[in-house]
Design an enzyme around this catalytic site. Structure first.
Site, PDB file in Angstrom:
ATOM      1  N   LYS A   2       0.708  -0.974  -0.062  1.00  0.00           N
ATOM      2  CA  LYS A   2      -0.107  -0.354  -0.191  1.00  0.00           C
ATOM      3  C   LYS A   2       0.602   1.511  -0.313  1.00  0.00           C
ATOM      4  O   LYS A   2       1.500   1.537   1.007  1.00  0.00           O
ATOM      5  CB  LYS A   2      -0.907  -0.340   1.130  1.00  0.00           C
ATOM      6  CG  LYS A   2      -1.877   0.878   0.756  1.00  0.00           C
ATOM      7  CD  LYS A   2      -2.341   2.404   1.148  1.00  0.00           C
ATOM      8  CE  LYS A   2      -2.348   2.872   2.084  1.00  0.00           C
ATOM      9  NZ  LYS A   2      -1.654   4.720   1.852  1.00  0.00           N
ATOM     10  N   ARG A  31       0.343   9.305  -2.753  1.00  0.00           N
ATOM     11  CA  ARG A  31       0.847  10.998  -3.707  1.00  0.00           C
ATOM     12  C   ARG A  31       1.609  10.347  -4.267  1.00  0.00           C
ATOM     13  O   ARG A  31       2.092  10.876  -4.858  1.00  0.00           O
ATOM     14  CB  ARG A  31       1.356  11.634  -2.216  1.00  0.00           C
ATOM     15  CG  ARG A  31       1.000  12.321  -1.164  1.00  0.00           C
ATOM     16  CD  ARG A  31       0.796  13.125  -0.076  1.00  0.00           C
ATOM     17  NE  ARG A  31       0.970  13.312   1.388  1.00  0.00           N
ATOM     18  CZ  ARG A  31      -0.648  13.833   1.498  1.00  0.00           C
ATOM     19  NH1 ARG A  31      -1.559  13.996   0.360  1.00  0.00           N
ATOM     20  NH2 ARG A  31      -1.384  13.694   2.717  1.00  0.00           N
ATOM     21  N   CYS A  54      13.883  10.818   6.262  1.00  0.00           N
ATOM     22  CA  CYS A  54      13.674  10.495   8.029  1.00  0.00           C
ATOM     23  C   CYS A  54      14.844  10.917   8.579  1.00  0.00           C
ATOM     24  O   CYS A  54      15.395  10.976   9.563  1.00  0.00           O
ATOM     25  CB  CYS A  54      13.163   9.043   7.552  1.00  0.00           C
ATOM     26  SG  CYS A  54      14.045   8.047   7.444  1.00  0.00           S
ATOM     27  N   GLU A  59       9.288  17.532  14.129  1.00  0.00           N
ATOM     28  CA  GLU A  59       9.910  17.313  12.816  1.00  0.00           C
ATOM     29  C   GLU A  59       9.629  18.282  11.811  1.00  0.00           C
ATOM     30  O   GLU A  59       8.574  18.132  11.107  1.00  0.00           O
ATOM     31  CB  GLU A  59       9.497  15.893  12.468  1.00  0.00           C
ATOM     32  CG  GLU A  59      10.483  15.585  11.051  1.00  0.00           C
ATOM     33  CD  GLU A  59      10.117  13.702  10.667  1.00  0.00           C
ATOM     34  OE1 GLU A  59       8.827  13.249  10.926  1.00  0.00           O
ATOM     35  OE2 GLU A  59      10.722  13.158  10.393  1.00  0.00           O
TER      36      GLU A  59
END
Ligand code: NAD
Length: 499
Positions: free
Chosen positions: A173, A177, A281, A384
């Protein structure tokens, strides 16, 4: 308008739900396609078909499965330009950066070409009279991969490679976007010889994710995304008895010691802070210079480097260092955080809020931004940001710098720049962060190690790719076998040692 569906049983299929998500061209702000959001019935069909296909795939010998990975790797290489363009078109990152996205995923597939060596079990012969023990690794069955927008190729490949080469079927999945790359990777896998149904790509949103987490056939969930969703998915999957590893967000610090090569440190900060518009990240979002002299000298070196950065659409080629953010909401959020930093008293050294690019006025761009004198209470430190914003938090000693990193709730990556081996070694040993760089700003481990953070950057056991991934996607079955030749022993009611 292009309509993107799913990949089920080796074919592209249209969505049935009538629900769609818009896919933007982040450089122009225009909607360029829409992706179907699957219903629970479509998901269930994909899972049931995957379960049927998994039986034959698990029975296929590991070497043959590895050959599929080998052919897949070759096809990824042959299609590198097409894949990079696909990544850039939906994500907005530059072509060289998009190639890196594909390349770091390909490296995981290359390790999966040697999967049989990772799947061997253990054996102890003559563990007792006529008794042999062996432990074997068997696939979980049907597993799910749920991935974020920021690496449209790499992270799906981190999931697909180890899961499939271990004999599982997978429901992938991808982020709604950036769905196109995952669908194309599924097509390449089919060309590489993967039987239909072993990889199903189901596009969707929360409805499909919740369906995956509650579905009794799904045995394991590998998630990558933001921390609140990682924590939610880990909890729901675990409650439903599934194996789960959920990787979340980050706030990565780089300590700069007074003895560091400050030009090298400034170059590293510019690359790690602003590359991919900070949407990584493992981006460094906090610089921690030790001592005011180090801080002043570092800022002095950063400013001209940042002012030279070129921001624009990937179509401008090598003239561009980084592109737009993923959505208008992300752009607004990052600009809002910059404003909050100013209001809360940080010194805004370079301001990226006003950036306008001719011909791309509606694009989701934010220019490179630098703050000095940031404190841990400010929102720009606590959140973040996931944008091209670097915050400088000054510390007066190594111990205070280390404490700042240790006290942060995230623990994905961190780095130290120093010329002193003792300090570097002490840092690597004591810091409570999963991936550490020494004079190396983005310490993403190579594919034969494993990737994973600590604290709120990861929930669950074991890391992604490398040896840990093969453990995650298999479970151990241990067999105690006895053969009676020469053994005279009669019945015993005691639970006893095997001697
Ligand atoms: P996200 O959490 O919004 O989405 C990730 C996935 O979860 C997507 O597939 C999305 O459809 C799904 N999702 C979103 N909201 C959901 C909900 N309420 N319920 C169920 N599913 C939901 O993350 P993103 O914005 O796509 O990606 C950026 C984030 O990912 C950043 O926080 C970044 O640090 C993190 N990230 C972490 C790693 C890592 O390995 N630790 C790697 C890459 C990105």
């Amino acid at each position: 308008m292009q309509e993107i569906g799913h990949w089920i049983n080796g074919k592209r299929v249209a969505g049935m739900s009538g629900r769609y998500a818009d896919i933007y061209n982040p450089a122009t702000g225009e909607v360029q396609a829409r992706v179907a959001l699957a219903t629970l019935a479509e998901l269930d069909h994909a899972i049931q078909e995957a379960a049927k296909a998994q039986v034959g795939w698990a029975a296929t010998n590991p070497q043959r499965r590895a050959r599929v990975m080998m052919a897949f790797g070759q096809l990824i290489n042959q299609n590198m330009d097409k894949l990079a363009e696909m990544v850039a078109r939906e994500h907005g990152k530059t072509i060289p950066d998009a190639k890196g996205d594909v390349q770091r995923g390909l490296e995981v597939i290359e390790v999966c070409m040697g999967a049989p060596a990772m799947l061997k079990g253990e054996m102890m012969d003559s563990a007792g009279p006529g008794i042999d023990l062996y432990a074997m690794r068997q696939p979980l069955g049907v597993v799910a991969g749920i991935t974020p927008f920021n690496f449209p190729a790499m992270i799906p490949l981190w999931k697909i490679g180890p899961a499939l080469s271990s004999g599982n079927a997978m429901i992938l999945k991808p982020s709604e976007r950036v769905p196109s790359t995952s669908l194309f990777l599924a097509e390449l896998l089919q060309q590489a010889g993967l039987p239909d149904g072993v990889l199903q790509v189901v596009n969707g949103d929360k409805e499909v994710v919740d369906g995956i987490l509650d579905h009794p056939v799904i045995q394991g969930v590998g998630f990558v995304g933001s921390t609140p969703i990682a924590q939610y998915i880990y909890g729901r999957a675990a409650t439903n008895g599934k194996r789960a590893q959920c990787f979340g967000g980050a706030k990565n610090h780089m300590i700069i010691m007074p003895d560091a090569d400050l030009d090298k440190a400034a170059d590293a900060l510019v690359g790690a802070g602003y590359g991919a518009a900070g949407e990584r990240c493992m981006a460094v979002s906090v610089a921690v210079p030790v001592g005011d002299r180090t801080a002043d000298a570092l800022i002095e070196r950063l400013i001209p480097r940042i002012e030279k950065l070129k921001v624009g659409p990937y179509t401008a080629g090598h003239d561009v260092d980084f592109g737009p953010l993923i959505t208008a909401q992300a752009q607004e959020r990052v600009k809002g955080l910059i404003t909050s930093g100013v209001e809360q008293g940080a010194k805004l050294v370079v301001d990226g809020r006003g950036l306008k690019i001719q011909g791309y006025e509606k694009g989701f761009f934010v220019g490179p931004t630098l703050f000095d004198h940031v404190t841990p209470e400010m929102e720009i430190y606590r959140q973040e940001i996931f944008g091209p914003v670097l915050s400088t938090v000054r510390r007066q000693s190594y111990e205070d710098a280390l404490k700042l990193v240790m006290d942060n709730e995230y623990g994905n990556g961190t780095a130290i720049f120093t010329a002193d081996g003792d300090t570097a070694r002490d840092f690597a040993s004591r810091v409570n962060v999963g991936m550490v760089g020494i004079n190396f700003p983005i310490p993403v481990p190579l594919s034969y190690f494993s990737f994973g953070g600590w604290k709120k950057s990861a929930f669950g056991d074991l890391n992604q790719y490398g040896p840990d991934a093969f453990r995650f996607y298999t479970r151990t079955k241990t067999v105690t076998a006895r053969w009676f030749s020469g053994i005279k022993e009669g019945a015993s009611l005691n639970f006893k040692a095997l001697d």
